[in-house]
Design a protein around this motif. Structure first.
Motif, PDB file in Angstrom:
ATOM      1  N   ARG A 208      29.818  50.009  45.307  1.00  0.00           N
ATOM      2  CA  ARG A 208      28.392  49.757  45.135  1.00  0.00           C
ATOM      3  C   ARG A 208      27.833  48.938  46.294  1.00  0.00           C
ATOM      4  N   GLN A 209      26.559  49.146  46.553  1.00  0.00           N
ATOM      5  CA  GLN A 209      25.921  48.526  47.717  1.00  0.00           C
ATOM      6  C   GLN A 209      24.977  47.408  47.297  1.00  0.00           C
ATOM      7  N   ASP A 210      25.161  46.235  47.902  1.00  0.00           N
ATOM      8  CA  ASP A 210      24.211  45.138  47.728  1.00  0.00           C
ATOM      9  C   ASP A 210      22.960  45.416  48.548  1.00  0.00           C
ATOM     10  N   THR A 211      21.823  44.921  48.073  1.00  0.00           N
ATOM     11  CA  THR A 211      20.574  45.088  48.822  1.00  0.00           C
ATOM     12  C   THR A 211      19.886  43.757  49.094  1.00  0.00           C
ATOM     13  N   ILE A 212      20.473  42.660  48.665  1.00  0.00           N
ATOM     14  CA  ILE A 212      19.843  41.355  48.830  1.00  0.00           C
ATOM     15  C   ILE A 212      20.034  40.862  50.263  1.00  0.00           C
ATOM     16  N   SER A 213      18.966  40.321  50.836  1.00  0.00           N
ATOM     17  CA  SER A 213      19.044  39.783  52.194  1.00  0.00           C
ATOM     18  C   SER A 213      19.637  38.381  52.172  1.00  0.00           C
ATOM     19  N   LYS A 214      20.028  37.901  53.340  1.00  0.00           N
ATOM     20  CA  LYS A 214      20.563  36.542  53.443  1.00  0.00           C
ATOM     21  C   LYS A 214      19.536  35.526  52.967  1.00  0.00           C
ATOM     22  N   GLU A 215      18.282  35.705  53.389  1.00  0.00           N
ATOM     23  CA  GLU A 215      17.227  34.754  53.019  1.00  0.00           C
ATOM     24  C   GLU A 215      16.982  34.777  51.511  1.00  0.00           C
ATOM     25  N   GLU A 216      16.961  35.983  50.918  1.00  0.00           N
ATOM     26  CA  GLU A 216      16.787  36.082  49.473  1.00  0.00           C
ATOM     27  C   GLU A 216      17.947  35.408  48.743  1.00  0.00           C
ATOM     28  N   PHE A 217      19.166  35.661  49.193  1.00  0.00           N
ATOM     29  CA  PHE A 217      20.334  35.096  48.523  1.00  0.00           C
ATOM     30  C   PHE A 217      20.297  33.569  48.538  1.00  0.00           C
TER      31      PHE A 217
END
Length: 304
Positions: A208-217
């Motif tokens: 499965r692929q994550d879609t969260i950006s570094k800034e969002e995380f």
């Protein structure tokens, strides 16, 4: 003797891990917390439990749909097919969609729905429940009742997020005795997002692929979120939550293509957020007018 808390240092090309010390640690990368979880505080507090890891699929006729029916019985869904539930249940305070339930009846209603949520979640699936506390005489800690009932169902609690609504919470004048210690009241400008897991804290990633950006995380993993509330007039619902709320939960707790459920769908904020994040959704609501409003919002999303 002064005991200094260890920190994470790169030693001989690899990161030195930390462990729980008398004074804690400043960082958590590679942290060994076994000493903490071995203390009596955690006796009889269960962690991951073995309940099987098989995942089923949502029947195709219920993919990206909103159903006008109660979510107390989600007979359309097989066990273990949903990856995340995000919802804000009715508050039983006299809104046009509310019943006039006793506290015990209200908790029984929520528990029936969340028991079904537990059934349909996959192992490691998450549930995010947005609630606010009520009243002043006395104050009703709804969030604590929800936590107790969710734990009784079998959920594992991951944590709680404080949603600071800031100035959008409105200019409440319910401060009790003005400038007097006689009986001042606290004016709530926050709500809770309670986060739970089923069976395991981990959600198998596989391919499965994550879609969260570094800034969002970095932002979403903090326990206080700040963004404005949604206008009831604009949303066409007495108590809407903004799309930003389920969007953050979806980005943080699911992978691309996962399935998101909202058992109290209202005007479809969770469904809109799921679409924007590239997830599938299923919503339930008992009022046709809200289902129709949600479907119109989703149609507009599809056209953008």
């Amino acid at each position: 003797m002064i005991i200094h808390a260890p920190d994470c240092r790169i030693v001989a090309g690899r990161r030195k891990t930390t462990e729980t010390s008398n004074f804690g640690v400043s960082k958590r990368e590679g942290h060994d917390s076994s000493k903490f979880y071995g203390r009596k505080l955690y006796y009889n507090n269960k962690g991951d439990v073995s309940i099987g890891s098989a995942e089923n699929t949502v029947p195709p006729e219920y993919v990206d749909r909103i159903l006008c029916k109660s979510s107390q019985k989600m007979n359309e869904l097989p066990d273990s097919c949903i990856h995340l539930a995000v919802t804000s249940p009715p508050y039983n305070v006299g809104k046009i969609y509310d019943q006039d339930l006793t506290l015990a009846e209200y908790r029984q209603l929520l528990k029936a729905v969340f028991s079904e949520v537990f059934r349909v979640l996959v192992t490691g699936g998450r549930a995010c429940v947005n609630v606010a506390n009520l009243g002043r005489k006395p104050y009703l800690p709804i969030h604590s009742y929800v936590i107790a009932d969710m734990l009784d169902i079998g959920f594992l609690m991951r944590g709680e997020i404080i949603w600071n609504k800031g100035s959008s919470a409105g200019a409440s004048t319910a401060w009790g005795s003005w400038q007097s210690a006689a009986n001042p009241s606290l004016r709530d400008t926050h709500e809770y997002i309670l986060v739970f897991s089923k069976g395991s804290f981990s959600h198998a990633a596989s391919t499965r692929q994550d879609t969260i950006s570094k800034e969002e995380f970095l932002s979403y993993t903090k326990s206080v979120w700040e963004f404005p509330a949604e206008s009831a007039t604009k949303a066409g619902h007495p108590a809407p939550f903004p799309v930003e709320l389920p969007y953050r939960c979806i980005q943080l707790y699911t992978f691309r293509g996962d399935f998101v459920l909202d058992p109290f769908c209202g005007v479809g904020s969770t469904c809109v957020a799921a679409l924007r994040a590239g997830r599938h959704f299923l919503g339930y609501d008992t009022k046709q007018e809200y289902v129709d409003s949600a479907l119109r919002r989703i149609s507009k999303e599809d056209m953008t």
